[in-house]
Design a protein around this motif. Structure first.
Motif, PDB file in Angstrom:
ATOM      1  N   GLN A  90       0.847  -1.182   0.000  1.00 13.77           N
ATOM      2  CA  GLN A  90       0.000   0.000   0.000  1.00 13.77           C
ATOM      3  C   GLN A  90       0.892   1.244   0.000  1.00 13.77           C
ATOM      4  N   PRO A  91       0.487   2.258  -0.743  1.00 10.59           N
ATOM      5  CA  PRO A  91       1.334   3.447  -0.869  1.00 10.59           C
ATOM      6  C   PRO A  91       1.659   4.120   0.467  1.00 10.59           C
ATOM      7  N   ASP A  92       0.799   3.938   1.446  1.00  6.48           N
ATOM      8  CA  ASP A  92       1.028   4.557   2.757  1.00  6.48           C
ATOM      9  C   ASP A  92       2.389   4.191   3.351  1.00  6.48           C
ATOM     10  N   TYR A  93       2.897   3.037   2.949  1.00  2.00           N
ATOM     11  CA  TYR A  93       4.111   2.543   3.601  1.00  2.00           C
ATOM     12  C   TYR A  93       5.378   2.907   2.836  1.00  2.00           C
ATOM     13  N   ALA A  94       5.204   3.684   1.779  1.00  2.00           N
ATOM     14  CA  ALA A  94       6.346   4.067   0.942  1.00  2.00           C
ATOM     15  C   ALA A  94       7.526   4.656   1.729  1.00  2.00           C
ATOM     16  N   PRO A  95       7.281   5.494   2.732  1.00  4.26           N
ATOM     17  CA  PRO A  95       8.440   6.090   3.427  1.00  4.26           C
ATOM     18  C   PRO A  95       9.380   5.023   3.999  1.00  4.26           C
ATOM     19  N   TRP A  96       8.816   3.931   4.509  1.00  2.00           N
ATOM     20  CA  TRP A  96       9.662   2.890   5.094  1.00  2.00           C
ATOM     21  C   TRP A  96      10.327   2.047   4.009  1.00  2.00           C
ATOM     22  N   LEU A  97       9.617   1.877   2.916  1.00  2.00           N
ATOM     23  CA  LEU A  97      10.186   1.075   1.841  1.00  2.00           C
ATOM     24  C   LEU A  97      11.322   1.835   1.165  1.00  2.00           C
ATOM     25  N   LYS A  98      11.181   3.152   1.149  1.00  2.00           N
ATOM     26  CA  LYS A  98      12.286   3.958   0.620  1.00  2.00           C
ATOM     27  C   LYS A  98      13.501   3.814   1.516  1.00  2.00           C
ATOM     28  N   ALA A  99      13.257   3.822   2.810  1.00  2.36           N
ATOM     29  CA  ALA A  99      14.359   3.646   3.762  1.00  2.36           C
ATOM     30  C   ALA A  99      14.970   2.254   3.590  1.00  2.36           C
ATOM     31  N   LEU A 100      14.122   1.282   3.284  1.00  6.99           N
ATOM     32  CA  LEU A 100      14.581  -0.095   3.108  1.00  6.99           C
ATOM     33  C   LEU A 100      15.505  -0.234   1.910  1.00  6.99           C
TER      34      LEU A 100
ATOM     35  N   ALA B 129      15.562 -12.030   5.004  1.00  6.03           N
ATOM     36  CA  ALA B 129      14.995 -12.034   6.339  1.00  6.03           C
ATOM     37  C   ALA B 129      15.586 -10.886   7.155  1.00  6.03           C
ATOM     38  N   MET B 130      14.777 -10.323   8.051  1.00  3.90           N
ATOM     39  CA  MET B 130      15.245  -9.189   8.843  1.00  3.90           C
ATOM     40  C   MET B 130      14.997  -9.393  10.338  1.00  3.90           C
ATOM     41  N   THR B 131      15.979  -8.985  11.128  1.00  7.50           N
ATOM     42  CA  THR B 131      15.841  -9.077  12.580  1.00  7.50           C
ATOM     43  C   THR B 131      15.103  -7.843  13.094  1.00  7.50           C
ATOM     44  N   SER B 132      14.666  -7.923  14.335  1.00  6.28           N
ATOM     45  CA  SER B 132      13.947  -6.783  14.904  1.00  6.28           C
ATOM     46  C   SER B 132      14.848  -5.546  14.945  1.00  6.28           C
ATOM     47  N   ARG B 133      16.145  -5.766  15.127  1.00  6.70           N
ATOM     48  CA  ARG B 133      17.045  -4.610  15.151  1.00  6.70           C
ATOM     49  C   ARG B 133      17.181  -3.964  13.782  1.00  6.70           C
ATOM     50  N   GLN B 134      17.241  -4.800  12.762  1.00 10.89           N
ATOM     51  CA  GLN B 134      17.312  -4.239  11.407  1.00 10.89           C
ATOM     52  C   GLN B 134      16.027  -3.481  11.082  1.00 10.89           C
ATOM     53  N   LEU B 135      14.921  -4.029  11.525  1.00  8.46           N
ATOM     54  CA  LEU B 135      13.643  -3.352  11.292  1.00  8.46           C
ATOM     55  C   LEU B 135      13.617  -2.005  12.005  1.00  8.46           C
ATOM     56  N   ARG B 136      14.174  -2.015  13.201  1.00  7.92           N
ATOM     57  CA  ARG B 136      14.209  -0.771  13.960  1.00  7.92           C
ATOM     58  C   ARG B 136      15.019   0.289  13.214  1.00  7.92           C
ATOM     59  N   GLU B 137      16.116  -0.152  12.609  1.00  2.55           N
ATOM     60  CA  GLU B 137      16.933   0.800  11.845  1.00  2.55           C
ATOM     61  C   GLU B 137      16.157   1.429  10.700  1.00  2.55           C
ATOM     62  N   ILE B 138      15.317   0.610  10.070  1.00  2.00           N
ATOM     63  CA  ILE B 138      14.497   1.142   8.974  1.00  2.00           C
ATOM     64  C   ILE B 138      13.534   2.210   9.518  1.00  2.00           C
ATOM     65  N   LEU B 139      12.961   1.915  10.672  1.00  2.75           N
ATOM     66  CA  LEU B 139      12.047   2.902  11.278  1.00  2.75           C
ATOM     67  C   LEU B 139      12.786   4.211  11.543  1.00  2.75           C
ATOM     68  N   VAL B 140      14.010   4.096  12.045  1.00  6.55           N
ATOM     69  CA  VAL B 140      14.798   5.291  12.356  1.00  6.55           C
ATOM     70  C   VAL B 140      15.148   6.047  11.075  1.00  6.55           C
ATOM     71  N   THR B 141      15.642   5.315  10.076  1.00  5.42           N
ATOM     72  CA  THR B 141      16.018   5.962   8.815  1.00  5.42           C
ATOM     73  C   THR B 141      14.827   6.686   8.190  1.00  5.42           C
ATOM     74  N   ALA B 142      13.687   5.995   8.158  1.00  6.06           N
ATOM     75  CA  ALA B 142      12.493   6.610   7.564  1.00  6.06           C
ATOM     76  C   ALA B 142      12.113   7.876   8.327  1.00  6.06           C
ATOM     77  N   ALA B 143      12.221   7.806   9.655  1.00  2.00           N
ATOM     78  CA  ALA B 143      11.868   8.968  10.473  1.00  2.00           C
ATOM     79  C   ALA B 143      12.792  10.135  10.172  1.00  2.00           C
TER      80      ALA B 143
END
Lengths: 242, 265, 242
Positions: A82-92, C17-31
């Motif tokens: 879903q487009p809503d999640y684009a910000p995280w996918l860009k970070a990914l 596959a991604m660990t919870s820490r890697q996921l957290r990094e994505i959250l931080v980067t996106a933010a």
């Protein structure tokens, strides 16, 4: 084994969107490679059945309300997020996010410069009533404004004006193309012989300065919108996105 | 011929052979007749020797241990007790049974690991293509902003609004995906179209908007490109470069024989 | 915007596959790349919350009973297909490249190490009743086990344990995820209250017969077959358990 789940598993692992015919080919290939009667049974699935199953799958995933959907574009089916999640996918994917859209102070300052150029920093501050150091820095870095020379006043401060990148950014042919240009140009900013006309104790510009202008407060968001400044910024000018 | 030899491949060791013998007897390990077991084991070793097999040292050690257990069993019960002493850990019978029970557990565990191993061969991780945000750039690449397009649509909407109210009944006949399909067909026939042409037939506000959304979606999917040869000139829509088209040619090579029965689905 | 769906969208689009820490990094980067307060709000998500959300997601996908699910292997989360659909995925992406299956001695040795780690080579041999040199070598080379230090006993032998590659190979979340983990770990075999009294019997082969390893000429394999021995013909085998 239900047809729709077989199709779902294929689409879920596929690297590209697939048409019902392509899906049918997979069913045929799997049937030919296998001895298992369950798998062979799918060999002669009519395309119509595949399409009906796909439609059903699409509805199911729609109803599931998750972060992805099964969509069909031009006859090809694909799971997409879903487009809503684009910000995280860009970070990914390490997508260089565009410079964030211009802040409100940024837009206001830019509008003042655009309509009143060439203009000095002090003059801008007169209009806005606050220091613009940080904002000016951002605009300069993003190449939307540039120093255009020195003002012939005491201290010979720098004059600023907009760049071609500014025109591109807002899709303008030239400066005359600025919306409601006449009105805004009438906004008085005195070119003072002496630099200090703003009472240093005041947080905002003296009201009389602004009262004469058509706009009530410096340049409010509504005005920015009115003059066609996009609220969501598109790509940055200098940086061709990778 | 000395290079021709027969090898016990199936037995991993003496414990494995003992488990095999116990299984053949269909008794619980704890209830096994150790004397009988010892006899059978030694018979097997004899056969192995006759077959000129490489008998691993472990088999011989086990054979001796079994012989010892067996010989003790031959003693009168009162003497057995004396030999056993107080330390129950030294009871060779118990030691052997303990070993067998433990080995059996791990042999079973190995079987379950094998199941997992086979299972994993059939597990396919989802490996998606990375999300492609360069598509967002499609518009920017063409030098157009979405505002240019909106502007153009606005003009068209105004024109539609000026037309006398008509055919409102058909307002909802178009969906975005319908429009996408018809645009894909249209662009296949005519590779370059004027933006305004796409709306020429539009009879309602809804249809204009639907058409516009379809164009945006196709641009996003890189099926179409919007170009403007000169600033503020007429926008034109062309087919995008073919490499990212989601529907490759082989799609048409599938030949579905009509009228075949469907599998139970 | 719910955390679990944000995580789901990332895992849905991730290449591995991604660990919870890697996921957290994505959250931080996106933010950091965004101005949007909704996206910024996830910047300080604790890893614990991420893990709880992942567990919930895993349960949801399990319950949805679709053709795929979300799994955690060695602490890393990933969408995988259900094994039932392998025939079609084989047709779609071709055979998976996977190392050859483990031999029976390999599996047994690995099971002992997995459940009893850390464990020395001697301890493994006590359980299996045979030498494990060759097998250990193979397991080490395949990266399924590793030396984890030295045991505090005479001679200070090496201790061995399983690796993350072991968990990945068998698709296990962690060591607790091993089948019947509690039962097999460090559990001493209980001695029953009474050992069955064994009837004294006659010895068929005196020990001295066994001690002298004097073997006759090679014997017809048919003889072995006669007494029910599974046999495999081979040339000059040195190591029965390789």
């Amino acid at each position: 084994m239900e047809l729709k789940f077989v199709l779902e598993s294929i689409l879920f692992s596929a690297q590209q969107a697939m048409t019902s015919r392509q899906l049918r080919e997979i069913l045929v290939t799997a049937a030919e490679q296998s001895e298992d009667s369950t798998i062979k049974a799918f060999k002669k699935t009519p395309v119509d059945n595949i399409e009906a199953a796909l439609e059903e799958l699409g509805r199911e995933h729609e109803q599931a309300q998750r972060s992805y959907r099964l969509t069909c574009v031009a006859g090809a089916w694909q799971f997409i997020s879903q487009p809503d999640y684009a910000p995280w996918l860009k970070a990914l994917v390490g997508h260089k996010s565009r410079p964030p859209r211009l802040s409100q102070p940024g837009l206001e300052t830019l509008a003042i410069i655009a309509y009143r150029q060439p203009i000095t920093r002090t003059e801008i501050e007169q209009v806005r009533g606050v220091s613009v150091d940080g904002v000016m820095q951002t605009l300069l870095e993003r190449g939307l404004i540039e120093a255009t020379g020195r003002a012939e006043v005491v201290g010979r401060p720098m004059n600023y004006g907009t760049t071609n990148a500014f025109l591109e950014y807002f899709g303008l042919k030239n400066l005359d193309d600025l919306p409601e240009a006449e009105e805004l140009r009438r906004m008085p900013v005195e070119k003072p012989a002496t630099l200090l006309t703003v009472d240093p104790g005041l947080a905002t510009a003296p009201p009389e300065l602004l009262a004469q202008a058509e706009s009530p407060q410096s340049v409010d968001p509504a005005l920015a919108e009115q003059i066609g400044l996009p609220i969501v910024a598109e790509d940055a000018p200098k940086e061709p996105n990778s | 011929m000395t290079d021709y030899k027969v090898k016990f491949e199936v037995f991993e060791g003496p414990l494995d052979l003992l488990l095999y013998l116990i299984k053949k007897e269909e008794v619980d390990i704890y209830e096994v007749n150790l004397t009988k077991l010892a006899t059978q084991f030694i018979e097997y070793i004899e056969v192995m020797r006759m077959l000129d097999l490489d008998i691993a040292g472990e088999f011989l050690v086990m054979a001796s241990a079994l012989m010892y257990i067996k010989s003790r069993e031959l003693l009168p019960v009162d003497q057995q007790v004396a030999v056993e002493g107080d330390d129950e850990g030294e009871d060779p019978r118990w030691e052997l049974i303990r070993q067998l029970v433990e080995y059996k557990k791990f042999k079973d565990a190995a079987g379950r690991l094998h199941e997992l191993e086979v299972n994993q061969e059939n597990v396919y991780p989802r490996v998606p293509v990375p999300p492609d945000f360069s598509a967002d750039q499609a518009l920017a690449d063409s030098g157009l902003s979405v505002f240019d397009l909106i502007n153009a649509v606005n003009a068209i909407l105004k024109r539609v609004a000026q037309q006398p109210e008509q055919r409102d009944i058909f307002e909802d006949q178009w969906t975005v995906s319908d429009k996408i399909e018809s645009l894909v067909k249209l662009i296949a026939e005519r590779p370059r179209l004027k933006f305004s042409e796409l709306f020429a037939a539009a009879s309602s506000r809804t249809e204009v908007i639907v058409t516009f959304l379809a164009i945006l979606e196709l641009i996003r999917l890189r099926q179409l490109t919007a170009v403007q040869d000169e600033p503020f000139g007429e926008i034109e829509i062309t087919r995008a470069a073919p490499q990212t088209e989601p529907e490759p040619a082989p799609a048409n090579t599938a030949t579905p024989p009509a009228g075949e029965p469907a599998p139970a689905s």
